[in-house]
Design a protein around this motif. Sequence first.
Motif, short mmCIF file in Angstrom:
data_model
loop_
_atom_site.label_atom_id
_atom_site.label_comp_id
_atom_site.label_asym_id
_atom_site.label_seq_id
_atom_site.Cartn_x
_atom_site.Cartn_y
_atom_site.Cartn_z
N UNK A 13 -92.50 -67.32 -71.55
CA UNK A 13 -92.21 -68.51 -70.75
C UNK A 13 -91.54 -69.51 -71.67
N UNK A 14 -90.30 -69.84 -71.34
CA UNK A 14 -89.53 -70.74 -72.20
C UNK A 14 -90.16 -72.13 -72.21
N UNK A 63 -110.20 -71.52 -65.59
CA UNK A 63 -109.67 -70.71 -64.48
C UNK A 63 -109.36 -71.58 -63.25
N UNK A 66 -107.95 -76.16 -65.63
CA UNK A 66 -107.30 -76.57 -66.88
C UNK A 66 -106.07 -75.74 -67.24
N UNK A 67 -106.09 -74.45 -66.91
CA UNK A 67 -104.93 -73.61 -67.23
C UNK A 67 -104.38 -73.00 -65.95
N UNK A 68 -103.08 -72.79 -65.93
CA UNK A 68 -102.45 -72.08 -64.81
C UNK A 68 -102.15 -70.66 -65.29
N UNK A 70 -100.57 -68.28 -64.27
CA UNK A 70 -99.21 -67.75 -64.08
C UNK A 70 -98.38 -67.98 -65.34
N UNK A 71 -98.59 -69.11 -66.01
CA UNK A 71 -97.72 -69.46 -67.13
C UNK A 71 -98.48 -69.72 -68.43
N UNK B 57 -101.85 -83.30 -66.42
CA UNK B 57 -102.22 -81.90 -66.69
C UNK B 57 -101.05 -80.97 -66.44
N UNK B 58 -100.67 -80.76 -65.19
CA UNK B 58 -99.43 -80.07 -64.82
C UNK B 58 -99.03 -80.67 -63.47
N UNK B 94 -99.66 -74.41 -57.35
CA UNK B 94 -100.93 -74.69 -58.05
C UNK B 94 -102.13 -74.31 -57.19
N UNK B 148 -90.72 -70.38 -62.44
CA UNK B 148 -91.05 -69.27 -63.35
C UNK B 148 -91.87 -68.22 -62.59
#
Lengths: 80, 224
Positions: A13-14, A63, A66-68, A70-71, B57-58, B94, B148
Amino acid sequence: MKARIEIRLKPGVLDPEAAAIERALRQLGFAGLKGVARAKVIEVELEARGPEEAEAELRAMCERLLANPVIETYAIALLR
Amino acid sequence: MRAAVVTFPGSNCDRDLRVAMESVFGVPVRALWHGERDLPKLDLVALPGGFSYGDYLRAGAIAARSPIMAEIVRFARRGGLVLGICNGFQILTEAGLLPGALVRNRGLRFLCRTVDLEVTTTASPFTAAYGEVRHIRLPIAHHDGNYVIDQDGLARLEGEGQIAFRYRDNPNGSTAAIAGVLNRERNVLGLMPHPERAADPRLGNTDGVPLFRSLLEAVHGAGS
Protein backbone atom coordinates in the motif's frame (compact mmCIF):
# COMPACT_ATOMS: atom_id res chain seq x y z
CA MET A 1 -1.74 -1.81 32.53
CA LYS A 2 -0.24 0.17 29.67
CA ALA A 3 0.17 -0.91 26.09
CA ARG A 4 1.65 0.48 22.93
CA ILE A 5 -0.07 -0.28 19.64
CA GLU A 6 1.79 0.32 16.42
CA ILE A 7 -0.23 0.56 13.24
CA ARG A 8 1.39 0.61 9.83
CA LEU A 9 0.34 0.30 6.21
CA LYS A 10 0.56 -3.18 4.71
CA PRO A 11 3.44 -3.78 2.32
CA GLY A 12 2.28 -2.83 -1.14
CA VAL A 13 0.00 0.00 0.00
CA LEU A 14 1.68 3.16 -1.20
CA ASP A 15 2.27 5.72 1.53
CA PRO A 16 2.62 9.08 -0.23
CA GLU A 17 3.57 10.81 3.02
CA ALA A 18 6.50 8.45 3.61
CA ALA A 19 7.53 8.98 -0.03
CA ALA A 20 7.47 12.76 0.49
CA ILE A 21 9.57 12.44 3.67
CA GLU A 22 12.04 10.25 1.80
CA ARG A 23 12.35 12.78 -1.02
CA ALA A 24 12.93 15.59 1.49
CA LEU A 25 15.63 13.62 3.30
CA ARG A 26 17.38 12.96 0.00
CA GLN A 27 17.20 16.65 -0.79
CA LEU A 28 19.02 17.28 2.50
CA GLY A 29 21.83 15.11 1.21
CA PHE A 30 21.37 11.83 3.13
CA ALA A 31 22.76 9.83 0.25
CA GLY A 32 22.81 6.49 2.08
CA LEU A 33 19.07 6.59 2.71
CA LYS A 34 17.41 3.39 1.56
CA GLY A 35 13.78 3.82 2.52
CA VAL A 36 11.29 5.46 4.85
CA ALA A 37 8.20 3.93 6.45
CA ARG A 38 5.73 5.65 8.68
CA ALA A 39 3.69 4.17 11.53
CA LYS A 40 1.07 5.38 13.97
CA VAL A 41 1.52 4.75 17.68
CA ILE A 42 -1.44 4.62 20.04
CA GLU A 43 -0.84 4.24 23.75
CA VAL A 44 -3.63 2.70 25.77
CA GLU A 45 -4.08 2.36 29.50
CA LEU A 46 -6.52 -0.30 30.63
CA GLU A 47 -7.57 -2.49 33.52
CA ALA A 48 -7.22 -6.23 33.04
CA ARG A 49 -6.80 -9.32 35.22
CA GLY A 50 -3.66 -10.36 33.42
CA PRO A 51 -1.63 -9.98 30.25
CA GLU A 52 -3.77 -12.48 28.34
CA GLU A 53 -6.98 -10.65 29.06
CA ALA A 54 -5.30 -7.32 28.24
CA GLU A 55 -4.01 -8.62 24.96
CA ALA A 56 -7.40 -10.02 23.95
CA GLU A 57 -9.00 -6.68 24.76
CA LEU A 58 -6.35 -4.75 22.82
CA ARG A 59 -6.69 -7.04 19.85
CA ALA A 60 -10.44 -6.41 19.84
CA MET A 61 -9.78 -2.66 19.92
CA CYS A 62 -7.51 -2.98 16.89
CA GLU A 63 -9.93 -5.17 14.95
CA ARG A 64 -12.98 -3.02 15.67
CA LEU A 65 -11.57 0.49 15.36
CA LEU A 66 -7.86 1.23 15.63
CA ALA A 67 -6.66 -0.53 12.47
CA ASN A 68 -8.31 -1.02 9.10
CA PRO A 69 -7.44 -4.61 8.07
CA VAL A 70 -7.81 -3.72 4.38
CA ILE A 71 -4.76 -1.45 4.42
CA GLU A 72 -3.09 -1.78 7.83
CA THR A 73 -1.40 -4.21 10.20
CA TYR A 74 -0.96 -3.74 13.92
CA ALA A 75 1.44 -4.86 16.64
CA ILE A 76 0.63 -4.83 20.35
CA ALA A 77 3.27 -4.43 23.04
CA LEU A 78 2.32 -4.61 26.72
CA LEU A 79 4.45 -2.14 28.63
CA ARG A 80 3.72 -3.25 32.19
CA MET B 1 -39.70 8.09 -2.09
CA ARG B 2 -38.76 7.99 1.59
CA ALA B 3 -35.20 9.27 1.82
CA ALA B 4 -32.92 10.63 4.52
CA VAL B 5 -29.50 12.25 4.78
CA VAL B 6 -27.39 11.60 7.88
CA THR B 7 -25.46 14.42 9.51
CA PHE B 8 -22.31 13.52 11.44
CA PRO B 9 -20.28 16.05 13.42
CA GLY B 10 -18.19 17.60 10.66
CA SER B 11 -20.47 16.75 7.72
CA ASN B 12 -20.68 19.75 5.39
CA CYS B 13 -22.49 18.58 2.26
CA ASP B 14 -25.61 17.37 4.07
CA ARG B 15 -27.79 20.34 3.15
CA ASP B 16 -26.64 20.46 -0.48
CA LEU B 17 -27.39 16.77 -0.78
CA ARG B 18 -30.89 17.18 0.67
CA VAL B 19 -31.64 20.09 -1.67
CA ALA B 20 -30.46 18.11 -4.72
CA MET B 21 -32.42 15.02 -3.70
CA GLU B 22 -35.57 17.01 -2.96
CA SER B 23 -35.42 18.75 -6.35
CA VAL B 24 -35.33 15.39 -8.15
CA PHE B 25 -37.54 13.36 -5.81
CA GLY B 26 -40.18 16.09 -5.44
CA VAL B 27 -40.69 15.26 -1.76
CA PRO B 28 -39.02 16.38 1.47
CA VAL B 29 -35.90 14.47 2.49
CA ARG B 30 -35.41 13.81 6.18
CA ALA B 31 -32.36 14.91 8.14
CA LEU B 32 -31.06 12.32 10.60
CA TRP B 33 -28.53 12.93 13.38
CA HIS B 34 -25.71 10.39 13.75
CA GLY B 35 -26.62 9.70 17.38
CA GLU B 36 -30.05 8.30 16.56
CA ARG B 37 -30.53 4.60 17.23
CA ASP B 38 -33.66 4.01 15.18
CA LEU B 39 -34.23 4.55 11.50
CA PRO B 40 -37.66 5.65 10.29
CA LYS B 41 -39.18 3.62 7.43
CA LEU B 42 -36.99 4.51 4.45
CA ASP B 43 -36.18 3.54 0.89
CA LEU B 44 -32.84 5.35 0.78
CA VAL B 45 -30.24 6.58 3.26
CA ALA B 46 -27.48 8.90 2.04
CA LEU B 47 -24.22 9.72 3.83
CA PRO B 48 -22.91 13.15 2.80
CA GLY B 49 -19.46 14.58 2.24
CA GLY B 50 -17.47 16.51 4.81
CA PHE B 51 -14.90 15.79 7.48
CA SER B 52 -16.73 13.73 10.09
CA TYR B 53 -14.79 13.82 13.36
CA GLY B 54 -12.07 15.85 11.67
CA ASP B 55 -10.90 12.73 9.79
CA TYR B 56 -9.31 11.59 13.08
CA LEU B 57 -7.68 8.13 13.08
CA ARG B 58 -8.69 7.51 9.44
CA ALA B 59 -11.22 9.36 7.28
CA GLY B 60 -14.66 7.98 8.17
CA ALA B 61 -13.35 5.63 10.86
CA ILE B 62 -15.07 7.19 13.87
CA ALA B 63 -18.32 7.98 12.03
CA ALA B 64 -18.51 4.35 10.90
CA ARG B 65 -18.83 3.35 14.58
CA SER B 66 -21.50 5.91 15.50
CA PRO B 67 -24.87 4.64 16.79
CA ILE B 68 -26.83 5.20 13.58
CA MET B 69 -24.36 3.18 11.50
CA ALA B 70 -25.32 -0.10 13.15
CA GLU B 71 -28.88 0.56 11.97
CA ILE B 72 -27.71 1.53 8.50
CA VAL B 73 -25.69 -1.69 8.21
CA ARG B 74 -28.85 -3.66 9.11
CA PHE B 75 -30.89 -1.57 6.66
CA ALA B 76 -28.38 -2.32 3.88
CA ARG B 77 -28.31 -6.05 4.69
CA ARG B 78 -32.11 -6.09 4.29
CA GLY B 79 -31.70 -4.59 0.81
CA GLY B 80 -32.25 -0.89 1.61
CA LEU B 81 -30.57 1.60 -0.73
CA VAL B 82 -27.50 3.31 0.74
CA LEU B 83 -25.53 6.07 -1.01
CA GLY B 84 -22.24 7.46 0.29
CA ILE B 85 -20.62 10.50 -1.31
CA CYS B 86 -16.99 11.47 -0.61
CA ASN B 87 -16.69 11.24 3.20
CA GLY B 88 -19.85 9.10 3.00
CA PHE B 89 -17.94 6.68 0.73
CA GLN B 90 -15.07 6.58 3.25
CA ILE B 91 -17.58 5.83 6.02
CA LEU B 92 -19.14 2.97 4.00
CA THR B 93 -15.77 1.29 3.44
CA GLU B 94 -14.89 1.74 7.12
CA ALA B 95 -18.24 0.22 8.10
CA GLY B 96 -17.53 -2.81 5.91
CA LEU B 97 -20.50 -2.17 3.59
CA LEU B 98 -18.16 -1.64 0.63
CA PRO B 99 -14.85 -3.35 -0.17
CA GLY B 100 -11.51 -1.53 -0.24
CA ALA B 101 -10.31 1.59 1.55
CA LEU B 102 -9.60 5.24 0.75
CA VAL B 103 -6.18 6.65 1.56
CA ARG B 104 -4.29 9.90 0.99
CA ASN B 105 -4.22 11.15 -2.63
CA ARG B 106 -1.07 10.03 -4.40
CA GLY B 107 0.04 13.62 -5.04
CA LEU B 108 -0.64 14.51 -1.36
CA ARG B 109 -2.67 17.55 -2.40
CA PHE B 110 -6.30 18.25 -1.61
CA LEU B 111 -8.01 18.13 -5.02
CA CYS B 112 -10.91 20.45 -5.82
CA ARG B 113 -11.92 20.47 -9.47
CA THR B 114 -14.34 19.02 -12.00
CA VAL B 115 -13.20 15.72 -13.49
CA ASP B 116 -14.17 13.52 -16.45
CA LEU B 117 -15.74 10.22 -15.46
CA GLU B 118 -16.83 7.07 -17.20
CA VAL B 119 -20.13 5.53 -16.10
CA THR B 120 -18.81 1.98 -15.96
CA THR B 121 -22.11 0.20 -15.38
CA THR B 122 -25.73 1.21 -15.73
CA ALA B 123 -26.90 -2.07 -14.18
CA SER B 124 -27.63 -0.56 -10.77
CA PRO B 125 -30.37 1.43 -9.03
CA PHE B 126 -27.89 4.34 -8.85
CA THR B 127 -26.81 4.54 -12.50
CA ALA B 128 -29.59 3.09 -14.69
CA ALA B 129 -30.84 6.52 -15.80
CA TYR B 130 -27.48 7.39 -17.39
CA GLY B 131 -28.60 5.08 -20.23
CA GLU B 132 -26.34 5.58 -23.23
CA VAL B 133 -24.48 8.46 -21.57
CA ARG B 134 -21.10 7.02 -20.65
CA HIS B 135 -19.02 10.17 -20.26
CA ILE B 136 -19.94 12.67 -17.55
CA ARG B 137 -18.25 15.42 -15.56
CA LEU B 138 -18.61 15.83 -11.80
CA PRO B 139 -16.78 17.90 -9.18
CA ILE B 140 -14.36 16.26 -6.74
CA ALA B 141 -13.13 17.80 -3.48
CA HIS B 142 -11.05 15.44 -1.35
CA HIS B 143 -7.72 14.71 0.30
CA ASP B 144 -8.23 10.98 0.87
CA GLY B 145 -9.75 9.70 -2.35
CA ASN B 146 -7.11 7.20 -3.38
CA TYR B 147 -9.06 3.93 -3.60
CA VAL B 148 -7.04 0.90 -2.51
CA ILE B 149 -7.99 -2.74 -2.99
CA ASP B 150 -5.86 -5.87 -3.42
CA GLN B 151 -5.59 -7.81 -6.69
CA ASP B 152 -8.14 -10.46 -5.67
CA GLY B 153 -10.58 -7.80 -4.56
CA LEU B 154 -10.12 -5.89 -7.81
CA ALA B 155 -10.71 -9.06 -9.83
CA ARG B 156 -13.95 -9.64 -7.89
CA LEU B 157 -15.10 -6.05 -8.51
CA GLU B 158 -14.38 -6.35 -12.20
CA GLY B 159 -15.90 -9.83 -12.49
CA GLU B 160 -19.14 -8.79 -10.81
CA GLY B 161 -19.35 -5.44 -12.59
CA GLN B 162 -19.23 -3.56 -9.29
CA ILE B 163 -17.20 -0.61 -10.55
CA ALA B 164 -19.77 2.15 -11.05
CA PHE B 165 -17.54 5.07 -12.06
CA ARG B 166 -13.94 5.44 -13.22
CA TYR B 167 -11.81 8.56 -13.61
CA ARG B 168 -10.82 9.14 -17.21
CA ASP B 169 -7.66 10.90 -16.02
CA ASN B 170 -6.90 9.35 -12.60
CA PRO B 171 -6.33 12.38 -10.32
CA ASN B 172 -5.54 10.66 -7.01
CA GLY B 173 -3.82 7.35 -7.71
CA SER B 174 -6.90 5.15 -7.22
CA THR B 175 -6.49 1.47 -8.09
CA ALA B 176 -7.83 0.91 -11.64
CA ALA B 177 -8.92 4.60 -11.63
CA ILE B 178 -11.94 3.65 -9.53
CA ALA B 179 -14.12 6.61 -8.53
CA GLY B 180 -17.17 4.69 -7.29
CA VAL B 181 -18.04 1.10 -6.34
CA LEU B 182 -21.15 -0.95 -5.66
CA ASN B 183 -21.48 -3.77 -3.17
CA ARG B 184 -22.09 -7.24 -4.56
CA GLU B 185 -25.86 -6.96 -4.06
CA ARG B 186 -25.82 -3.55 -5.84
CA ASN B 187 -27.90 -1.72 -3.22
CA VAL B 188 -24.96 0.23 -1.77
CA LEU B 189 -22.91 2.77 -3.78
CA GLY B 190 -19.96 4.86 -2.66
CA LEU B 191 -18.31 7.46 -4.86
CA MET B 192 -15.79 10.26 -4.34
CA PRO B 193 -17.25 12.75 -6.88
CA HIS B 194 -20.14 14.97 -5.81
CA PRO B 195 -23.31 14.47 -7.90
CA GLU B 196 -25.20 16.86 -5.57
CA ARG B 197 -22.91 19.69 -6.73
CA ALA B 198 -23.95 19.09 -10.34
CA ALA B 199 -27.72 18.92 -10.00
CA ASP B 200 -28.92 22.47 -10.72
CA PRO B 201 -28.79 24.05 -14.21
CA ARG B 202 -27.99 27.40 -12.58
CA LEU B 203 -24.65 25.91 -11.53
CA GLY B 204 -23.80 24.98 -15.11
CA ASN B 205 -23.72 21.20 -14.76
CA THR B 206 -26.51 18.67 -14.27
CA ASP B 207 -24.53 15.47 -14.79
CA GLY B 208 -25.38 14.42 -11.22
CA VAL B 209 -29.14 14.44 -11.81
CA PRO B 210 -29.43 10.99 -13.48
CA LEU B 211 -27.95 9.40 -10.34
CA PHE B 212 -30.83 10.72 -8.25
CA ARG B 213 -33.35 9.99 -11.03
CA SER B 214 -32.09 6.39 -11.13
CA LEU B 215 -32.88 6.05 -7.43
CA LEU B 216 -36.36 7.54 -7.88
CA GLU B 217 -37.07 5.13 -10.74
CA ALA B 218 -35.66 2.19 -8.77
CA VAL B 219 -38.11 2.90 -5.97
CA HIS B 220 -41.18 4.02 -7.97
CA GLY B 221 -40.63 2.44 -11.37
CA ALA B 222 -39.45 3.98 -14.65
CA GLY B 223 -41.43 6.97 -15.89
CA SER B 224 -41.82 8.41 -12.39
